[in-house]
Design a protein around this motif. Structure first.
Motif, mmCIF file in Angstrom:
data_model
loop_
_atom_site.group_PDB
_atom_site.id
_atom_site.type_symbol
_atom_site.label_atom_id
_atom_site.label_comp_id
_atom_site.label_asym_id
_atom_site.label_seq_id
_atom_site.Cartn_x
_atom_site.Cartn_y
_atom_site.Cartn_z
ATOM 1 N N PRO A 8 0.836 -1.195 0.000
ATOM 2 C CA PRO A 8 0.000 0.000 0.000
ATOM 3 C C PRO A 8 0.871 1.246 0.000
ATOM 4 O O PRO A 8 2.027 1.216 0.404
ATOM 5 C CB PRO A 8 -0.800 -0.126 1.296
ATOM 6 C CG PRO A 8 0.064 -0.951 2.177
ATOM 7 C CD PRO A 8 0.821 -1.881 1.275
ATOM 8 N N VAL A 16 -5.050 7.769 8.933
ATOM 9 C CA VAL A 16 -5.243 6.325 8.810
ATOM 10 C C VAL A 16 -6.044 5.795 9.990
ATOM 11 O O VAL A 16 -6.163 6.445 11.033
ATOM 12 C CB VAL A 16 -3.890 5.577 8.732
ATOM 13 C CG1 VAL A 16 -3.163 5.893 7.444
ATOM 14 C CG2 VAL A 16 -3.027 5.868 9.929
ATOM 15 N N CYS A 64 -0.373 -4.297 7.573
ATOM 16 C CA CYS A 64 -1.581 -5.123 7.459
ATOM 17 C C CYS A 64 -2.642 -4.693 8.474
ATOM 18 O O CYS A 64 -3.821 -4.998 8.305
ATOM 19 C CB CYS A 64 -1.256 -6.597 7.611
ATOM 20 S SG CYS A 64 -0.544 -7.019 9.198
ATOM 21 N N LYS A 67 -5.176 0.957 7.607
ATOM 22 C CA LYS A 67 -5.894 1.249 6.361
ATOM 23 C C LYS A 67 -6.143 2.749 6.278
ATOM 24 O O LYS A 67 -6.197 3.448 7.301
ATOM 25 C CB LYS A 67 -7.197 0.461 6.255
ATOM 26 C CG LYS A 67 -8.223 0.809 7.281
ATOM 27 C CD LYS A 67 -9.481 -0.008 7.079
ATOM 28 C CE LYS A 67 -10.509 0.374 8.121
ATOM 29 N NZ LYS A 67 -11.757 -0.312 7.951
ATOM 30 N N SER A 68 -6.306 3.234 5.079
ATOM 31 C CA SER A 68 -6.508 4.656 4.858
ATOM 32 C C SER A 68 -7.867 5.075 5.385
ATOM 33 O O SER A 68 -8.870 4.406 5.160
ATOM 34 C CB SER A 68 -6.404 4.961 3.369
ATOM 35 O OG SER A 68 -6.622 6.324 3.140
#
Length: 126
Positions: A8, A16, A64, A67-68
């Motif tokens: 990513p 995030v 992992c 996430k955005s």
């Protein structure tokens, strides 16, 4: 620990959402924060350092778990909706009698009509 399958793209200052990491020996609640450092190998990002909005920070968080965070288009807080909940009122006691006199503390009763037979019959024998 799980390894990322794709690389990513994260940038410094990006907002995030970090997943909660709570299991035996680990107590990291996660939350929303900004990336303050990106750690990578030659071809992909492996870990990030995150400073949380509500305070605190985590270092070397695996990507992992990150996430955005998508910000709303208005850029601010959303409108709070009100729910109109109407609960029925159940009264278990009967309503109180109201005072009817000139003064609210007095309760007036209509006078009884006097009967002429009751006065004369009490004094004279039959």
């Amino acid at each position: 620990m799980p390894s990322p399958t794709t690389s990513p793209t994260f940038a410094l200052g990006q907002l995030v959402d970090v997943a909660s990491r709570t299991w035996a020996g680990i107590n990291r609640p996660g939350g929303v924060g900004r990336i303050i450092e990106v750690h990578s190998t030659s071809d992909n990002i492996t870990h990030v350092d995150v400073k949380y909005i509500l305070g605190g920070c985590d270092k070397q968080v695996e990507v992992c778990f990150v996430k955005s965070q998508v910000e709303s288009e208005s850029g601010g807080r959303g409108k709070r909706r009100r729910r109109n909940v109407v609960e029925p009122v159940v009264s278990c006691t009967p309503p109180k009698k109201r005072a009817t006199g000139k003064n609210k503390g007095e309760v007036t009763t209509p006078p009884r009509p006097a009967s002429p037979e009751s006065d004369s019959s009490a004094d004279s024998p039959p």
